[in-house]
Design a protein around this motif. Sequence first.
Motif, PDB file in Angstrom:
ATOM      1  N   LYS A  46     -18.003 -50.121   6.241  1.00 35.02           N
ATOM      2  CA  LYS A  46     -16.615 -49.815   5.902  1.00 35.02           C
ATOM      3  C   LYS A  46     -16.416 -48.307   5.947  1.00 35.02           C
ATOM      4  O   LYS A  46     -17.363 -47.544   5.743  1.00 35.02           O
ATOM      5  N   THR A  47     -15.202 -47.869   6.188  1.00 34.50           N
ATOM      6  CA  THR A  47     -14.917 -46.438   6.238  1.00 34.50           C
ATOM      7  C   THR A  47     -13.684 -46.113   5.414  1.00 34.50           C
ATOM      8  O   THR A  47     -12.730 -46.899   5.347  1.00 34.50           O
ATOM      9  N   VAL A  48     -13.730 -44.943   4.782  1.00 29.63           N
ATOM     10  CA  VAL A  48     -12.596 -44.463   3.979  1.00 29.63           C
ATOM     11  C   VAL A  48     -12.392 -42.983   4.279  1.00 29.63           C
ATOM     12  O   VAL A  48     -13.319 -42.177   4.144  1.00 29.63           O
ATOM     13  N   LYS A  49     -11.168 -42.637   4.663  1.00 27.41           N
ATOM     14  CA  LYS A  49     -10.843 -41.222   4.887  1.00 27.41           C
ATOM     15  C   LYS A  49     -10.427 -40.599   3.563  1.00 27.41           C
ATOM     16  O   LYS A  49      -9.507 -41.088   2.887  1.00 27.41           O
ATOM     17  N   THR A  50     -11.116 -39.527   3.183  1.00 31.20           N
ATOM     18  CA  THR A  50     -10.802 -38.870   1.908  1.00 31.20           C
ATOM     19  C   THR A  50     -11.320 -37.445   1.913  1.00 31.20           C
ATOM     20  O   THR A  50     -12.225 -37.103   2.683  1.00 31.20           O
ATOM     21  N   ASP A  51     -10.751 -36.617   1.066  1.00 27.65           N
ATOM     22  CA  ASP A  51     -11.190 -35.226   0.911  1.00 27.65           C
ATOM     23  C   ASP A  51     -12.347 -35.192  -0.078  1.00 27.65           C
ATOM     24  O   ASP A  51     -12.151 -35.342  -1.282  1.00 27.65           O
ATOM     25  N   LEU A  52     -13.560 -34.979   0.438  1.00 23.30           N
ATOM     26  CA  LEU A  52     -14.748 -34.984  -0.418  1.00 23.30           C
ATOM     27  C   LEU A  52     -14.868 -33.732  -1.269  1.00 23.30           C
ATOM     28  O   LEU A  52     -15.741 -33.652  -2.133  1.00 23.30           O
ATOM     29  N   LYS A  53     -13.991 -32.756  -1.049  1.00 27.89           N
ATOM     30  CA  LYS A  53     -13.975 -31.565  -1.901  1.00 27.89           C
ATOM     31  C   LYS A  53     -13.146 -31.797  -3.169  1.00 27.89           C
ATOM     32  O   LYS A  53     -13.116 -30.933  -4.039  1.00 27.89           O
ATOM     33  N   ALA A  54     -12.493 -32.932  -3.244  1.00 23.51           N
ATOM     34  CA  ALA A  54     -11.720 -33.282  -4.454  1.00 23.51           C
ATOM     35  C   ALA A  54     -12.679 -33.913  -5.462  1.00 23.51           C
ATOM     36  O   ALA A  54     -12.652 -35.120  -5.728  1.00 23.51           O
ATOM     37  N   TYR A  55     -13.533 -33.073  -6.045  1.00 22.62           N
ATOM     38  CA  TYR A  55     -14.632 -33.553  -6.886  1.00 22.62           C
ATOM     39  C   TYR A  55     -14.147 -34.283  -8.137  1.00 22.62           C
ATOM     40  O   TYR A  55     -14.833 -35.179  -8.649  1.00 22.62           O
ATOM     41  N   SER A  56     -12.976 -33.931  -8.624  1.00 21.24           N
ATOM     42  CA  SER A  56     -12.462 -34.571  -9.842  1.00 21.24           C
ATOM     43  C   SER A  56     -12.142 -36.052  -9.612  1.00 21.24           C
ATOM     44  O   SER A  56     -11.981 -36.806 -10.575  1.00 21.24           O
ATOM     45  N   ASN A  57     -12.055 -36.455  -8.346  1.00 20.24           N
ATOM     46  CA  ASN A  57     -11.744 -37.852  -8.039  1.00 20.24           C
ATOM     47  C   ASN A  57     -12.981 -38.741  -7.967  1.00 20.24           C
ATOM     48  O   ASN A  57     -12.860 -39.955  -7.776  1.00 20.24           O
ATOM     49  N   TYR A  58     -14.174 -38.145  -8.081  1.00 17.79           N
ATOM     50  CA  TYR A  58     -15.384 -38.905  -7.809  1.00 17.79           C
ATOM     51  C   TYR A  58     -15.594 -40.090  -8.752  1.00 17.79           C
ATOM     52  O   TYR A  58     -16.106 -41.133  -8.350  1.00 17.79           O
ATOM     53  N   SER A  59     -15.216 -39.934 -10.005  1.00 14.96           N
ATOM     54  CA  SER A  59     -15.416 -41.035 -10.954  1.00 14.96           C
ATOM     55  C   SER A  59     -14.703 -42.299 -10.494  1.00 14.96           C
ATOM     56  O   SER A  59     -15.253 -43.411 -10.554  1.00 14.96           O
ATOM     57  N   ASN A  60     -13.481 -42.138 -10.014  1.00 15.52           N
ATOM     58  CA  ASN A  60     -12.734 -43.291  -9.502  1.00 15.52           C
ATOM     59  C   ASN A  60     -13.222 -43.704  -8.116  1.00 15.52           C
ATOM     60  O   ASN A  60     -13.381 -44.898  -7.833  1.00 15.52           O
ATOM     61  N   LEU A  61     -13.477 -42.719  -7.284  1.00 12.02           N
ATOM     62  CA  LEU A  61     -13.873 -42.981  -5.897  1.00 12.02           C
ATOM     63  C   LEU A  61     -15.172 -43.776  -5.815  1.00 12.02           C
ATOM     64  O   LEU A  61     -15.326 -44.683  -4.986  1.00 12.02           O
ATOM     65  N   LEU A  62     -16.102 -43.460  -6.707  1.00 11.20           N
ATOM     66  CA  LEU A  62     -17.452 -44.029  -6.625  1.00 11.20           C
ATOM     67  C   LEU A  62     -17.720 -45.110  -7.664  1.00 11.20           C
ATOM     68  O   LEU A  62     -18.857 -45.581  -7.788  1.00 11.20           O
ATOM     69  N   GLN A  63     -16.688 -45.518  -8.369  1.00  8.77           N
ATOM     70  CA  GLN A  63     -16.848 -46.407  -9.516  1.00  8.77           C
ATOM     71  C   GLN A  63     -17.613 -47.696  -9.185  1.00  8.77           C
ATOM     72  O   GLN A  63     -18.434 -48.165  -9.978  1.00  8.77           O
ATOM     73  N   ASP A  64     -17.388 -48.255  -8.006  1.00  6.55           N
ATOM     74  CA  ASP A  64     -17.938 -49.575  -7.689  1.00  6.55           C
ATOM     75  C   ASP A  64     -19.312 -49.534  -7.019  1.00  6.55           C
ATOM     76  O   ASP A  64     -19.847 -50.578  -6.646  1.00  6.55           O
ATOM     77  N   PHE A  65     -19.893 -48.337  -6.888  1.00  6.89           N
ATOM     78  CA  PHE A  65     -21.129 -48.214  -6.108  1.00  6.89           C
ATOM     79  C   PHE A  65     -22.369 -48.066  -6.990  1.00  6.89           C
ATOM     80  O   PHE A  65     -22.316 -47.495  -8.077  1.00  6.89           O
ATOM     81  N   ASP A  66     -23.481 -48.608  -6.488  1.00  7.84           N
ATOM     82  CA  ASP A  66     -24.757 -48.538  -7.204  1.00  7.84           C
ATOM     83  C   ASP A  66     -25.564 -47.296  -6.842  1.00  7.84           C
ATOM     84  O   ASP A  66     -26.366 -46.814  -7.639  1.00  7.84           O
ATOM     85  N   LEU A  67     -25.362 -46.785  -5.630  1.00 10.02           N
ATOM     86  CA  LEU A  67     -26.143 -45.649  -5.133  1.00 10.02           C
ATOM     87  C   LEU A  67     -25.284 -44.837  -4.183  1.00 10.02           C
ATOM     88  O   LEU A  67     -24.532 -45.407  -3.372  1.00 10.02           O
ATOM     89  N   ILE A  68     -25.417 -43.521  -4.283  1.00  8.60           N
ATOM     90  CA  ILE A  68     -24.649 -42.609  -3.436  1.00  8.60           C
ATOM     91  C   ILE A  68     -25.609 -41.828  -2.546  1.00  8.60           C
ATOM     92  O   ILE A  68     -26.644 -41.346  -3.017  1.00  8.60           O
TER      93      ILE A  68
END
Length: 375
Positions: A46-68
Amino acid sequence: MKIAVLGSGMVGRTMAIDLAQKHDVTSFDASEHALDILKSKSSNTKTVKTDLKAYSNYSNLLQDFDLIITAVPGFMGFNTLKAVIEAGKNVVDISFFPEDALVLDALAKQKNVTAITDCGVAPGVSNLVIGYYNTIMDINSFECYVGGLPKTRKKPFEYKAPFSPIDVIEEYTRPARLKENGQIVVKPAMTEVELMDFDEVGTLECFNTDGLRSILYTMPHVPNLKEKTLRYPGHAELIVALQRSGFFSEEIINYKGKEIKPLEYTSAILLNEWKLGQEEEEFTIMKVVVKGKMSGADKTIEYSMLDRFDNASKTSSMSRTTGYTCTAAANAFAEGLITKKGVFPPELIGDDKKVFDYVINYLKERNVNWIKKEY
């Protein structure tokens, strides 16, 4: 396991495709073009376009993942890793950033997170080697020689980069830290040029670069440590000439009424000169030498690797050797071989023979073959 891959460049893409064989993988990047390339190569990802420099969004962005998996440019690496840890997520990182990842160890422990850093080819496999042999040898000396080079030599640089020229220039300009006779010493990068001969490749030059990183501090008892970068002969002389002429300066200059940084101008020029084509043949070559005593006798352990562009999958050797080391660690974690919490450069997981053997065998299964010599 649900895995997020942050960054869909050449190496990030390779890792996403490999991990998608066993796991539910989503790749994140700001570049639609990079994500389109990945989608064309892997229908499982799967692919998602997003600004990875928006660090404050990581909690929501990565919520469903087991490993990054973090595979962002070096200038983003530390902040990306920190944001992932703050989000409470386990992570394996290949972003070559100048900051010390070990300063995040307390945060990782607080968040009950496993963070494996610098998990590429070098740093990466080289760290695993010294980490493992440190458990069975009294090491006196560690040497690492590594380089990625194009098969076709084109003057003047005879070099192509699978990543940003700014990251390469950073490697060429950052002072190199080595250890000699028990003391950490700092030398200019690209100094102490030597010639070395390699089977199948011929003569290459090597020079000092700042690649030892965490080993300088996690292996304080080893008196001699050095890493050198490999290039075709003559490359270092050209780079030093550019540096001494001011082409890598970050001081703003005024040219015809416009303010520019020479480094940005140079990087823009070299972006085309050094750009590695999607299917351009290249190779990665590396040698790690560990010397010391085993059971009271002098012993030298040598691991060497020569990996070439894979025509079948159209995957670069640098992506394979770097990316598959990272995905090996990710799968070792997924299989429960790595459980300790905190920040761990590869030498601190390589001290477990099961992990060391797992990674070397994982690479071999993907035709990245490390040849061991013992004498």
